[in-house]
Design an enzyme around this catalytic site. Sequence first.
Site, PDB file in Angstrom:
ATOM      1  N   SER A   1      39.380  33.731  37.148  1.00  0.00           N
ATOM      2  CA  SER A   1      40.649  34.032  37.290  1.00  0.00           C
ATOM      3  C   SER A   1      41.422  34.458  36.244  1.00  0.00           C
ATOM      4  CB  SER A   1      41.411  32.954  38.073  1.00  0.00           C
ATOM      5  OG  SER A   1      41.268  33.081  39.543  1.00  0.00           O
TER       6      SER A   1
ATOM      7  N   SER B   1      42.973  35.524  39.646  1.00  0.00           N
ATOM      8  CA  SER B   1      44.278  35.377  40.480  1.00  0.00           C
ATOM      9  C   SER B   1      45.257  35.380  39.266  1.00  0.00           C
ATOM     10  CB  SER B   1      44.324  34.010  41.046  1.00  0.00           C
ATOM     11  OG  SER B   1      43.948  33.103  40.063  1.00  0.00           O
TER      12      SER B   1
ATOM     13  N   LYS C   1      51.583  30.663  34.158  1.00  0.00           N
ATOM     14  CA  LYS C   1      51.177  31.135  35.434  1.00  0.00           C
ATOM     15  C   LYS C   1      51.889  30.104  36.331  1.00  0.00           C
ATOM     16  CE  LYS C   1      47.151  31.725  38.311  1.00  0.00           C
ATOM     17  NZ  LYS C   1      45.757  31.600  38.489  1.00  0.00           N
TER      18      LYS C   1
END
Lengths: 484, 481
Positions: B178, B154, B79
């Site tokens: 997330s 997210s 990420k």
Amino acid sequence: MKKEYSEYETVIGLEVHAQLLTKSKLFCGDSTAFGLEANTSVGPVTLAHPGTLLKMNRKAVELAIRMGLACHCEIVKENYFVRKNYFYPDLPKGYQVSQHSTPICRGGYIKIKTGPGEKRILLNRIHLEEDAGKSLHDIDSENTCIDYNRAGTPLIEIVTEPGICSSDEAFQFLTELRKLVRYLEVCDGNMEEGSLRCDANISVRKKGETKLGTKVEVKNLNSIRNVKRAIEFEEQRLVNCLENKEIIIQQTRSFDAGTGKTFSIREKEDAEDYRYFPEPDLTPFHLSDEFISRVGSEIPVLQDKRIEKYTTQWQLSGYDAEVLTEERDFADYFEATIKYTSYYKPAANWMLGPVKSWLNENKSEIKSFPLKPDQFASLIELTETGKVSFSIASAKIFPLILKDGSKSPLQVAEENNLLQESDVSSLKPIVDEVLNKFADKVKEYKKGKRGLLALFVGEIMKKTKGKADPAVVNQLILEKLKSE
Amino acid sequence: MLLLEFSSIEHYHAQLQQEDITCELAVQHYLRKIRDRNHLNAFIEIFETEALEKSRELDKKRISGEPLKKLHGVIIAIKDVICYKDHQVSAASGILKNFTSIYSATAVEKLLSEDAIIIGRTNCDEFAMGSTNENSAYGKVLNALDETKVPGGSSGGSAVAVQADLCMLSLGSDTGGSVRQPADFCGITGLKPTYGRISRYGLIAYASSFDQIGIFGKNIPDISKVLEVISGPDEYDSTVSHQHSYSCSVPLNKKEKIRFAYFPEALEHASLDTEIATAIKRFIQELREEGNEVHPISFDLLDYIVPAYYVLTTAEASSNLSRYDGIKYGYRTPRKEVDLEELYKCSRTEGFGKEVKRRIMLGTFVLSSGYYEAYYTRAQKVRKKLVDKTNEIFINFDMIIIPAAPATAFKSGEKTNDPVTMYLADIYTVMANLTGIPAISIPLFRHSNGMPFGLQLMAKRFNESSLLQSAHHLMNRKIVS
């Protein structure tokens, strides 16, 4: 002091920031060395790069506790850090990590000398925090430059109660404090380089008032003398304000050492909201009794204890004791020396005389003094046992062994033919010769002019190039004169 | 063209050993897939050249007879909030556009030291703030199962990267769900380990006392392997536990008697999709019928946890994001003739996106004097109560069963203008972050709307072993039945 000033009293509280003598920063491994090229001790943590975290420097905690114990503080066992949030370019994270509700040390005091005697200046707290970087406004004509080397350097902030009553007391307090941090090796105490910094909170009020007057905070005080000067300027300014019925505004002022005046840098009317909250990147830490007592056991003997010992156990004068113990390393050296000799007073004289002058002349410190204490002690022994006179020892042998420490003082004296002549058989002919030469003076002496003895001794010393033992010479002359 | 069907690290390693494939072929395969499905926008950047180089290097090592390291040739995406030295990292934010990290996150170091191949950085919500992956300076990410729908957030890019077979596993971060919520929306598995399990050093902070790196995968054994590699003490993160270590050598199919608890309040909650509620209730019933101990536990704190979560996370975020000031690195306003305050204001106004600004303002507000006690202090009290309650539950139970999200993946843009509804949808995931316990979402069901969903398991702190065993068991049980 003018009449109106004597109706007022000054109330002073000091906030002193001391950079701790750790090798690395408070929360990362970057070096804290002074004088590095700008922005060379700035790893990702110091620069607050994305994703960086903090790791507590244990040594800093130890030093803070050491200071606290030496100041008779209560050590707070459950500690946590908070973030003090504000924006400033030299503050890389946008918050300063500090202690807010759990200062590592509470209360305590530092003793100072005042005219009438002693006074305890009470401390409010000592807490740990990190230093900010340095904004440099004078390097570039258009931009402010920032050096982040200092950012993250461990500090303790020592906050006094508002119990200091004069600029002299403030001066004394800072002198004692500086001595203490150096003794403890907590901070190098260098105000010019900024490793010890002081802000003064000053207010005045009419004598007898119990409420504190409106305070002003004076910053940028880079020497103890300037703290004193700034306080003196401020107390006059504040009294003048009151006398002129002006309202004193709570503000932060800066001191200009050139003019000796202070000037306002900001008003504290809308105090900033720092939005303190517990620092989540550091777990709260508990200080065990064992840890605290271990730190306590490492505290060196402080000056007052040493003075006591010097004056009682070793029978030195108060003055000698005071000067010998001014700096810890100096006192340590003295104490190391008298492990090898019990001529305490002569050792003190040597330390305060030739040693101190040599250090001053060479701008050196006792730590780099080339003589080892045992060597130094044997030099003292040499004079005290009458082998060499003090003047020859200090003027000739001392410089020689400082240059070349490979030989003992006795060897040096022998090789340079500096040993004192105390052999009666070799001195007797010289005594006879001198007394014969000054036969008329001998007559005068016998008539009662006893002061002439010094003349005879002097002549003999001249003839022996100062090597004769004056005590032996004296003895021989007296015997000779008596027998005639 | 070689068709590589990745099923597990174990199988992949066997294929490598039997010389059916090579790491280089695997990397080429994934690079092709990433290019083919570029429109999903799962990746912000692909590390093509170096992934290929690394794969060749690994092939050589393996052929020369060196034993395989734990993640030999395993192709992993990270990420865009995880720092990788000499690579850009932006937290999907304009304020870090073109910023290159000068160091690697501990988790990245550990992956590399076990010979994993990092293939690229994935899209996400800016600074990990969001539940749809629509708040990214690089645009939204599409759900590969239905491209009109959000992948969740997210860590949407990391979830889609695994969902669409663009890598073998991926790392995300989980501050309030997330990892687990996008895993649920995408039909894959997502683990949020215990707070303090994996070093956060190099993970760009959103809310420091909540953040934890999480792992996306398609099966539990793979997730377990990656967890073993990236977890453990770290001299750069003092919040990592030194006492607990995770080892994947504990067999996942070890059959221990697990005592399950569930909250009736959670299953009856008004916000929960009825089909999801029904499916989970039926699942619980089946577990009982199979002889498991499954008990309802009254949980009256449910409605307090989302407000407490948002007060505390935004408070921490408002401080964590202060460092992005345009002074030292990152975006600085191009405007000239501005004073210091204007420089801050313009740089931050232009650099941050809307949702980030909203949370910074919220956080600044709850920490302001006059409001501090009413918000920050009270939220801390809720957190404390929640921790106590959770500890109490785990005295008598091993595992909590709870939905992962109140609904399946919804249409892009559907909730963009309703932040509060969006926040409230975190109701089932934030508890694990408030209390620090490990949690995992596992794909079990398919909704009549065609989208996948599953459920979430939560275990006691540092009890990932049980958590993963149960998850493994429940996932395989599904296949059997």
